[in-house]
Design an enzyme around this catalytic site. Sequence first.
Site: not given
Length: 601
Positions: A319, A232
């Site tokens: 990401e 993330d």
Amino acid sequence: MGTVSAQTSRSPLTAPGTTVHPADAPGAPWWHDAVIYQVYPRSWADADGDGIGDLPGITARLPHLRDLGVDAVWLSPFYVSPMNDAGYDVADYRDIDPLFGSLEDADRLLATAHDLGLKVLVDLVPNHTSSEHAWFRAALAAGPGSPERDRYVFRDGRGPNGDEPPNNWPSVFGGKGWTRVTEADGTPGQWYLHIFDVTQPDLNWQNPEVREELESILRFWCDRGVDGFRVDVAHGLVKEEGLPDWHGAVGLYDEVLTEDGPQDGADADAVPDADGPVLDHTGTGRAPMWDQDGVHEIYRSWRTVLDSYGEPDRILCAEAWVKPEERLALYVRPDEMHQAFNFDFLETPWHAGELAAVIESSLRSNDAVGAPTTWVLSNHDVVRHASRLGLPQDGPRPNGIAADDPQPDAELGLRRARAATALMLGLPGGAYLYQGEELGLPEHTTMPHDVRQDPTFHHTKGEVVGRDGCRVPMPWTADGPSLGFGPGDHPWLPQPEAYAALAVDRQEGVEGSTLELYRTLLRLRRELGLGGNALTWDDLTDGDVVAYRSGEGADAVLVVTNTGEAPVPLPDGEVLVASGPLEHPGTLPADTTVWLRPTAR
Ligand code: NOJ
Ligand code: MG
């Protein structure tokens, strides 16, 4: 609706006949061409009927993924969390939130997936913890200057009484990026940084304890058998030294937020390329909270942890909303991560020239570091591509669609979405699918505001609609409570009417359904080895047509996409699969992709 322009300049396409990407060497690792399916645990399958998806629900539905023909599943966070950002606010990285089940449920999920031949990736959230994490509670209790505070980014405020935040950084979700705490003696105290929600304090990655802890968490999950991690906000961990003020964009999913709140578009001088965390066009530097060179050292270290588990490779997927492609490619150098989502592809409008350009430039920039490209069209942060592609393509990409916004053309959107997926799945490299796209699910574009849960909606006082519309629970059956999502009648977000007709049981075995199209594409892609093939531009590429050959000689597969409004001629050949009906042999209708084996020319 908070929006920005997604237009960027592209280098010209090389001439037809040019092989822009070589074939994989034989024996390439599994992830080079893997198709990975994202499950959003809250919304995939609810076993206990509380309206929220859970791990036992997922386990029971895993055969759907085997039948679909994907290689792996990525699960968005299922850890202990107060759920202020749907689990991206982690309070305990080594346990499962009771909403979703238990560690034993996770073990059963892993074992079942592996028995079905599916690998499992979990989500790692290293940029921030929840404010309910034991570390943050300790930091609040311990006071300024303590080792506990040093695990986060605490600073004294500016101004005479320290009542101004330490710098001007806004939060991605709207509002300020800093919050002031009250010290133990009741006086107004220091400020802590939260690039996301106020309950998501950023960790201090200069602190060795933080580095050790996250590596230990990687090992915890590897020891339990996971095959990799989606990382993330991978470009956010390290902040520029001195935390300087910033006057550009910080939006990740497309909204442009400044210290004054959300803006539509942006001031051209301040935010020249305002589609996220971008390089300043003047070349004077990147946003100080994104893509700092120091992050790469972290991933080199993580790679050694994962490599220590031997083969088959356990992987890291970034990401990272980073531009340009050359900067993104740095994350997938041979000693760093394995994959990084190609968000430039996701953001490209439905326009043949722009699609061809982004395909070529991203293949080239990844080839330069020896990494495959990782294609993606939808996820839990963006408007589903079946709706996105039904909006005017010259406009900005919205962050959510509300009932009083211009509505997408559902039929056009689905036709284009199917064509876009067929274009994507023919390409070399890996690809991610988002749950429900195999059913052609649209965004929920008329959701009542009072059920919305995305912090973006609340922090921007409804000005940015946010991401709930793509997070709606899956329809498994056209009848029954919550369309087969679970035994309860009240899923955590309401399903739109259109979902019943798109349920899995309505599409299974139905020729021409989106589900059967995905199954066929995935089967052929695997049988023909398209993910590891060379890519050569075909001379049909022109104007409204993207056309590439995958592979060489008689075995080559020609993939042709027509993004225009009129049919275009097709060469002779055997049609392997088409994203929509081919009514007139020898022509490709508008908004359609075909894979064909051309007759020798
Ligand atoms: C990216 C995740 O995909 C998104 O859903 C989340 O809100 C932010 N990171 C913060 O963790
Ligand atoms: Mg449940």
